[in-house]
Design an enzyme around this catalytic site. Structure first.
Site, short mmCIF file in Angstrom:
data_model
loop_
_atom_site.label_atom_id
_atom_site.label_comp_id
_atom_site.label_asym_id
_atom_site.label_seq_id
_atom_site.Cartn_x
_atom_site.Cartn_y
_atom_site.Cartn_z
N GLY A 189 18.07 -30.13 6.73
CA GLY A 189 19.10 -29.66 7.67
C GLY A 189 18.53 -28.70 8.70
O GLY A 189 17.39 -28.28 8.62
N ARG A 215 16.95 -23.69 11.50
CA ARG A 215 16.76 -22.69 12.56
C ARG A 215 17.20 -23.23 13.91
O ARG A 215 16.68 -22.85 14.94
CB ARG A 215 15.31 -22.26 12.63
CG ARG A 215 14.36 -23.42 12.81
CD ARG A 215 13.06 -22.89 13.27
NE ARG A 215 12.07 -23.92 13.32
CZ ARG A 215 10.92 -23.78 13.94
NH1 ARG A 215 10.66 -22.65 14.53
NH2 ARG A 215 10.07 -24.76 13.95
N LYS A 245 17.12 -23.69 19.47
CA LYS A 245 16.16 -23.74 18.36
C LYS A 245 15.53 -22.36 18.21
O LYS A 245 15.00 -21.82 19.20
CB LYS A 245 15.09 -24.79 18.68
CG LYS A 245 14.15 -25.09 17.54
CD LYS A 245 13.31 -26.32 17.86
CE LYS A 245 12.20 -26.51 16.84
NZ LYS A 245 11.33 -27.66 17.18
N ASP A 252 13.41 -17.83 8.09
CA ASP A 252 14.16 -16.78 8.79
C ASP A 252 15.04 -17.30 9.92
O ASP A 252 15.73 -16.53 10.58
CB ASP A 252 13.17 -15.72 9.34
CG ASP A 252 12.18 -16.33 10.33
OD1 ASP A 252 12.26 -17.55 10.61
OD2 ASP A 252 11.33 -15.57 10.84
N GLY A 253 14.97 -18.62 10.15
CA GLY A 253 15.81 -19.19 11.21
C GLY A 253 15.30 -18.92 12.61
O GLY A 253 15.96 -19.24 13.59
N ARG A 256 16.95 -27.02 23.51
CA ARG A 256 16.44 -28.40 23.47
C ARG A 256 17.57 -29.35 23.84
O ARG A 256 18.70 -29.17 23.41
CB ARG A 256 15.93 -28.69 22.05
CG ARG A 256 15.48 -30.11 21.85
CD ARG A 256 14.58 -30.23 20.63
NE ARG A 256 15.30 -30.15 19.38
CZ ARG A 256 14.69 -30.25 18.18
NH1 ARG A 256 13.39 -30.42 18.11
NH2 ARG A 256 15.40 -30.17 17.08
N ARG A 296 18.59 -38.22 12.71
CA ARG A 296 17.27 -38.64 12.27
C ARG A 296 17.37 -39.68 11.18
O ARG A 296 18.45 -39.86 10.59
CB ARG A 296 16.53 -37.41 11.70
CG ARG A 296 16.51 -36.23 12.63
CD ARG A 296 16.91 -34.94 11.92
NE ARG A 296 17.15 -33.87 12.90
CZ ARG A 296 16.22 -33.11 13.43
NH1 ARG A 296 14.99 -33.25 13.05
NH2 ARG A 296 16.52 -32.20 14.32
N ASP A 356 12.48 -36.81 8.58
CA ASP A 356 13.45 -35.92 9.25
C ASP A 356 13.05 -35.65 10.69
O ASP A 356 13.82 -35.04 11.44
CB ASP A 356 13.61 -34.60 8.48
CG ASP A 356 12.27 -33.90 8.26
OD1 ASP A 356 11.38 -34.51 7.65
OD2 ASP A 356 12.13 -32.75 8.71
N ASN A 357 11.85 -36.08 11.06
CA ASN A 357 11.40 -35.88 12.43
C ASN A 357 11.34 -37.20 13.19
O ASN A 357 10.63 -37.32 14.18
CB ASN A 357 10.03 -35.20 12.46
CG ASN A 357 10.09 -33.79 11.91
OD1 ASN A 357 11.15 -33.17 11.92
ND2 ASN A 357 8.97 -33.28 11.44
#
Ligand code: AMP
Ligand code: MG
Length: 492
Positions: free
Chosen positions: A88, A91, A111, A123-124, A174, A181, A250-251
């Site tokens: 998920g 960040r 992002k 830490d996001g 972005r 995905r 996931d990418n």
């Protein structure tokens, strides 16, 4: 003066289990590094307002624009072959969708905008270096004509992030035609949530592949379309020497765009085994392995779709296999067409692939620079007086000479004159790519000295990759041995 985003959100209409609703986390002292004005206009946004202090408050996540419905998207994924049922947006936050000037719906995502329920131990946040890296390389890819996510803005947060050292933090805005995905499908498949899968597949068809809705078998057509888009995309990567570096499921975008610029890099000297990413120890995502991994990822996608393909398991598997079998042919056709064009060949002859393969082999054996070899071949296409600058790129220039004789014979069968051939070759063989040593130098100037001038200049050069730009010729040069970058890092 308010910034108006013409939001028209659809993903946030899907059920709650597709995402978590939350706002970005505020930062203390945002400062705009760069706004992509052309892209803003394309998105029907006002660049003046976006770069005003209010605009910057939106781009760093301190304020949520009117009409935004911020969410962190849920997805799963295979990371280096290992399945993780929940990843998920850890960040990133999707602010919403806007319909651009061409009528195409685009996601707008921040992002590095703070932790989310998917952050796990992260830490996001994003460090300045990776934000500049993604900005540069994604915009370079767009200028090269490769389907990609875009960078709308980069903002310093005024806060530090803790990595191996303390680094300045930044937020990237972005823009993507999709953030869905392969891993988004895997998220529902792993939960055996067939209803969720169906909703997702219908959403993807409606938004990206409306032709599939017209077909007898929409989900099979959807699979065919995604396979074709990825085959074409990976062929484009190979044509320009791009190594994605983290082709985890996931990418991999369902819309066929290059997404998630982490340790990605462009090859200097040609070698199919090229790997940059420090965490890719076994070369899983090496340059020459990308088509194979693409198919592996698409096989994972096909598995998730089985329950939608047929109620009969055996039929569904046969159907998925038939779809996957098309990948290699599609990839090879795209790859070979591009290779021919790189060599100035517009007609097709059987021996062309051997000719191209022999050049690549000689390049690998002689550590020839990938980008420069093809760019200079464009000049040599006009006549043998251009040979000197190409042959010098080979450790043993005789390897080029032997090949060039065969190439010229083949060119003599083509109808074009030298000048138009040269122009056609230059239009597919870039002079400028984001060479790694340059990317690193630009990042270093920004991170260590707060100097963004090299970043700006490099972006300008990369915006016209197929033009000669004599004033910037030095940007086309390969690294000196002591400048060579062998390792890149995700920096997450
Ligand atoms: P990536 O390697 O960038 O594709 O990220 C893989 C996963 O790790 C995704 O779920 C990301 O959201 C998450 N992630 C990466 N960096 C961070 C971070 N600094 N904080 C929280 N999650 C992160
Ligand atoms: Mg990712």
């Amino acid at each position: 003066m308010t910034v108006h985003f013409p939001f028209d959100n659809t993903y946030a209409r899907l059920p709650d289990r597709f995402y978590a609703r939350l706002a970005p986390t505020s930062v203390s002292a945002p400062k705009l590094i760069r706004l992509n004005r052309d892209l803003a206009l394309q998105l029907r946004l006002d660049p003046e307002r976006l770069s005003s202090s209010e605009g910057v408050e939106l781009l760093c996540g301190n304020r949520v624009p009117d009409g935004a419905e911020p969410i962190a998207m849920a997805y799963a994924g295979h990371q280096f072959g290992n399945f993780v049922p929940q990843l998920g947006d850890g960040r990133a936050i999707l602010l919403g969708e806007v319909v651009d000037q061409d009528g195409i719906r685009r996601d707008i995502q921040l992002k590095g905008s703070g932790p989310t329920p998917f952050s796990r131990r992260g830490d996001g946040r994003a460090a300045l270096g990776p934000v500049l890296r993604e900005y540069l390389i994604s915009e370079a890819m767009a200028a090269l004509g490769v389907p990609t996510t875009r960078a709308l803005a980069a903002v310093l947060t005024g806060e530090t992030v803790v990595r191996e050292t303390l680094l300045p933090g930044a937020v990237l805005t972005r823009v993507a035609s999709s953030h869905i995905r392969v891993g988004t499908f895997q998220f529902f498949a792993a939960r055996q949530d067939v209803e969720g899968l169906r909703l997702l597949a219908d959403y993807v068809i409606g938004r990206y592949y409306p032709e599939a809705a017209e077909s007898d078998r929409p989900y099979r057509t959807l699979l065919d379309k995604v396979i074709a888009a990825q085959a074409d995309l990976i062929a484009r990567w190979l044509h320009i020497g791009f190594v994605h570096g983290v082709m985890n499921t996931d990418n991999m975008s369902i819309a066929g765009e290059t997404i998630d610029y982490g340790p990605c890099a462009f090859m200097d000297t040609y070698d199919p085994a090229t790997v940059f990413s420090s965490i890719d120890q076994h070369g899983r995502y090496a340059y020459g392995n990308q088509p194979r991994i693409g198919l592996w990822n698409l096989t994972r996608l096909a598995e998730t779709l089985l329950p939608l393909l047929s109620e009969d398991q055996e039929k569904a598997v046969a159907d998925a296999n038939a779809a996957l079998e098309a990948f290699s042919g599609r990839f090879e056709a795209a790859y070979h067409t591009g290779l021919r064009r790189k060599l100035g060949l517009l007609s097709e002859r059987e021996e062309d692939l051997t000719l191209a393969g022999d050049l690549l082999k000689a390049m690998a054996e002689n550590q020839a620079d990938f980008t420069l070899t093809f760019r200079r071949l464009s000049d040599a296409a006009a006549g043998p007086e251009g040979d000197e600058v190409v042959r010098n790129l080979f450790i043993n220039p005789l390897a080029y000479d032997a090949w060039a004789t065969r190439w010229r014979e083949r060119l003599s069968l083509e109808p074009q004159d030298g000048a138009s051939r040269r122009a056609a070759m230059q239009a597919v063989n870039p002079a400028f790519i984001p060479r790694n040593h340059r990317v690193e130098a630009v990042i270093q100037a920004a991170v260590e000295r707060g100097d963004f001038a090299p970043f700006e200049e490099f972006l300008t050069v990369l915006s016209r990759p197929y033009e000669d730009q004599p004033a910037f010729a030095h940007y086309s040069e390969p690294p000196e041995p002591n400048q060579r970058v062998y390792r890149t890092f995700c920096g997450t």
